[in-house]
Design a protein around this motif. Structure first.
Motif, short mmCIF file in Angstrom:
data_model
loop_
_atom_site.label_atom_id
_atom_site.label_comp_id
_atom_site.label_asym_id
_atom_site.label_seq_id
_atom_site.Cartn_x
_atom_site.Cartn_y
_atom_site.Cartn_z
N GLN A 130 -6.76 6.18 -1.48
CA GLN A 130 -5.93 4.99 -1.26
C GLN A 130 -4.96 5.22 -0.10
OE1 GLN A 130 -4.17 4.14 -5.10
NE2 GLN A 130 -5.87 2.82 -5.70
N LEU A 131 -4.41 6.40 -0.01
CA LEU A 131 -3.49 6.71 1.08
C LEU A 131 -4.21 6.67 2.44
CD1 LEU A 131 -0.51 7.56 1.58
CD2 LEU A 131 -1.27 9.93 1.46
N ALA A 132 -5.47 7.08 2.44
CA ALA A 132 -6.21 7.15 3.71
C ALA A 132 -6.79 5.80 4.14
CB ALA A 132 -7.34 8.17 3.57
N PHE A 133 -7.25 5.00 3.19
CA PHE A 133 -8.02 3.80 3.56
C PHE A 133 -7.27 2.48 3.42
CE2 PHE A 133 -11.42 6.86 2.62
CZ PHE A 133 -12.18 6.75 3.79
N MET A 134 -6.24 2.39 2.58
CA MET A 134 -5.59 1.10 2.38
C MET A 134 -4.95 0.53 3.64
SD MET A 134 -6.08 -0.70 -0.10
CE MET A 134 -4.97 -1.97 0.50
N PRO A 135 -4.42 1.34 4.56
CA PRO A 135 -3.87 0.76 5.79
C PRO A 135 -4.89 -0.02 6.62
CG PRO A 135 -3.03 2.98 5.49
CD PRO A 135 -4.09 2.78 4.46
N PHE A 136 -6.19 0.17 6.36
CA PHE A 136 -7.23 -0.52 7.13
C PHE A 136 -7.70 -1.80 6.47
CE2 PHE A 136 -7.56 4.00 8.17
CZ PHE A 136 -7.40 3.95 9.55
N GLY A 137 -7.10 -2.16 5.34
CA GLY A 137 -7.46 -3.40 4.68
C GLY A 137 -6.87 -4.60 5.40
N SER A 138 -7.40 -5.77 5.09
CA SER A 138 -6.87 -7.00 5.69
C SER A 138 -5.51 -7.32 5.07
CB SER A 138 -7.84 -8.16 5.44
OG SER A 138 -7.89 -8.48 4.06
N LEU A 139 -4.78 -8.22 5.72
CA LEU A 139 -3.47 -8.60 5.21
C LEU A 139 -3.55 -9.18 3.80
CD1 LEU A 139 -0.44 -8.98 5.60
CD2 LEU A 139 -0.94 -11.19 6.67
N PRO A 140 -4.46 -10.13 3.53
CA PRO A 140 -4.54 -10.64 2.14
C PRO A 140 -4.90 -9.54 1.15
CG PRO A 140 -5.69 -12.10 3.65
CD PRO A 140 -5.36 -10.88 4.43
N GLY A 141 -5.80 -8.63 1.55
CA GLY A 141 -6.18 -7.55 0.65
C GLY A 141 -5.04 -6.60 0.38
N GLN A 142 -4.25 -6.29 1.42
CA GLN A 142 -3.10 -5.41 1.23
C GLN A 142 -2.06 -6.03 0.31
OE1 GLN A 142 -1.79 -4.60 5.23
NE2 GLN A 142 -3.22 -2.90 5.51
N ILE A 143 -1.86 -7.35 0.46
CA ILE A 143 -0.90 -8.03 -0.42
C ILE A 143 -1.39 -8.01 -1.86
CG2 ILE A 143 0.16 -10.25 -0.95
CD1 ILE A 143 0.35 -10.80 2.01
N MET A 144 -2.70 -8.23 -2.05
CA MET A 144 -3.26 -8.15 -3.40
C MET A 144 -3.09 -6.75 -3.98
SD MET A 144 -4.46 -10.99 -4.54
CE MET A 144 -4.98 -12.62 -4.00
N PHE A 145 -3.32 -5.74 -3.15
CA PHE A 145 -3.17 -4.35 -3.57
C PHE A 145 -1.72 -4.08 -3.99
CE2 PHE A 145 -2.25 0.11 -2.60
CZ PHE A 145 -3.24 0.76 -3.33
N LEU A 146 -0.77 -4.52 -3.16
CA LEU A 146 0.64 -4.30 -3.48
C LEU A 146 1.06 -5.07 -4.73
CD1 LEU A 146 2.20 -4.45 0.11
CD2 LEU A 146 1.89 -2.42 -1.34
N LEU A 147 0.48 -6.26 -4.93
CA LEU A 147 0.80 -7.03 -6.12
C LEU A 147 0.36 -6.29 -7.38
CD1 LEU A 147 1.73 -9.67 -7.49
CD2 LEU A 147 -0.60 -10.56 -7.16
N SER A 148 -0.83 -5.71 -7.35
CA SER A 148 -1.31 -4.95 -8.51
C SER A 148 -0.41 -3.74 -8.78
CB SER A 148 -2.76 -4.51 -8.31
OG SER A 148 -2.86 -3.57 -7.25
#
Length: 440
Positions: free
Chosen positions: A285-303
């Motif tokens: 997660q530390l390596a790959f999450m910065p490459f997600g899209s903005l909506p995906g990152q927001i969903m990730f942070l929400l969880s």
């Protein structure tokens, strides 16, 4: 105009130009967010063997790096045969210092007891007696609660230990799981499969670790006392609560000296597997999450936000959950709870509970709870001791020459102390049917 689902509205808003990457950059935040909430994650994991439900913990949660550290430290600091004791300490299932204990019959004094004693003196557990009996009416600056715990059944230990179970606050896991599932659905809707996989990874990783911990077995280990020792009657003392323990020395030792262990199938190898799974989650997660899209990152942070809040709440309520679960290890002792209006009332109740059916000197119990050197207290304590030693079925108060030396303020205090003793004495006799038993 047709109504859109909340999820469609949310994902549509995320893909609008106002939320473009030129305005928001969550790359760094989505990467390091998993490093927050470490202690809360460890505390939530420690509750899994107390809940015993395999579906708990299947959500994308932050703080797994702390879990890795605790599990690895447990492995490094203990042998394969001692891991269960070290694991209970690392997760906070054991290790807290309990209050002072005074054994009324043997005279043993323990300045610090162990985890179960801490749970008894600090928890809101009251046994089957939901409403404490109010004793005394006056408003005192030192009200106290007194619990009388009678061990009528043998406290089981070792492999025979009763499985501790609690259901308090377990519904929070449902909220966290539902949020993580919704976050995965949101990522799938905007076709951000990288974020989808990272959230799913967190759910599976935390779920497997929680499943393994939920199948763990908490056991109570105690020292066997020497043959011929007297009953272990005594009291746990804190500033605002007294817990009377009555029963065999072996059962009382389970509270004052018992050690808790968390045993897992597979032992140290299972711990190593849990540590590897949690480490994999953090690393990926530390390596790959910065490459997600903005909506995906927001969903990730929400969880992470919802699951982290649940872990934080469970961490704050950890003692409450533990007390409801761990005290079941005592095999359902009989409990009577009193809310004494003053420390004097509590002292009289403690004397009656420990001295009425034994040869324990009442003065020895009194001096551990209240000051008996000041003149009003000295006169009062002598009458309390006299009543108990004579087995009076009601509190008898007479005239004593020593009262002639008391000043007006001391006389007033003595009058209040006598009222407290009357209230406590009469209530105890009534609750234990002592008056009726003697007359019959």
């Amino acid at each position: 105009m047709s109504l859109e689902s909340p999820l469609s509205c949310l994902t549509g808003a995320f893909t609008s130009s106002r939320l473009s990457l030129s305005h928001f950059d969550l790359d760094v935040l989505s990467g390091i967010a998993i490093l927050f909430g470490g202690q809360a994650a460890v505390s939530a994991l420690a509750l899994q063997p107390l809940y015993g439900r395999i579906w708990h913990g299947w959500y994308n949660a932050p703080g797994c790096h702390a879990i890795v550290w605790e599990l690895v430290r447990t492995l490094l600091q203990s042998s394969d045969s001692q891991y269960s004791e070290r694991l209970a300490l690392s997760l906070g299932i054991d290790g807290k210092k309990g209050p002072k204990y005074v054994a009324s019959r043997s005279g043993t004094v323990m300045q610090h007891t162990r985890h179960l004693a801490y749970m008894l003196i600090n928890s809101n557990w009251r046994g089957k007696e939901c409403s404490p009996v109010i004793v005394g009416r006056r408003v005192s600056p030192t009200p106290m609660q007194l619990m009388i715990v009678d061990f009528k059944k043998k406290v089981l230990t070792g492999d025979d230990t009763l499985p501790p179970r609690s259901s308090k606050h377990s519904f929070l896991s449902i909220i966290a799981v539902a949020t993580s599932i919704a976050a995965c659905a949101g990522c799938a809707r905007v076709e951000d499969w990288l974020s989808f996989k990272m959230i799913l990874l967190g759910m599976v990783s935390s779920g497997i670790t929680s499943f393994i911990m939920s199948t763990g077995r908490i056991t109570l280990e105690r020292l066997k006392p020497a043959d011929g020792v007297p009953p272990g009657d005594g009291m746990l003392l804190s500033d605002n609560r007294i817990v009377i323990l009555r029963g065999n020395e072996e059962d009382v030792n389970a509270v004052t000296k018992g050690r808790l262990r968390l045993k897992l199938k597979g032992g140290g190898y299972t711990l190593l597997l849990c540590a590897f799974i949690a480490l994999s989650q953090v690393t990926l997660q530390l390596a790959f999450m910065p490459f997600g899209s903005l909506p995906g990152q927001i969903m990730f942070l929400l969880s992470l936000l919802v699951s982290g809040a649940c872990n934080l709440y469970l961490s704050a309520k950890g003692d409450d959950v533990q007390s409801n679960a761990l005290i079941t290890l005592l095999n359902n002792p009989e409990v009577k709870t009193y809310q004494a209006s003053s420390r004097a009332s509590a002292a009289v109740l403690a004397c009656l509970a420990l001295c009425w059916d034994s040869d324990t000197p009442p003065m020895q119990v009194l001096q551990d709870i209240v000051p008996i050197s000041p003149r009003p207290w000295k006169v009062w304590s002598e009458f309390v001791v006299g009543n108990i030693e004579r087995k009076s079925t009601h509190f008898v108060w007479g005239i004593d020459e020593s009262r002639n030396d008391l000043e007006d303020r001391e006389e007033k205090l003595l009058t209040e102390l006598v009222d407290d003793a009357h209230a406590a004495y009469d209530q105890y006799m009534k609750d234990h049917d002592i008056r009726i038993a003697i007359y019959l």
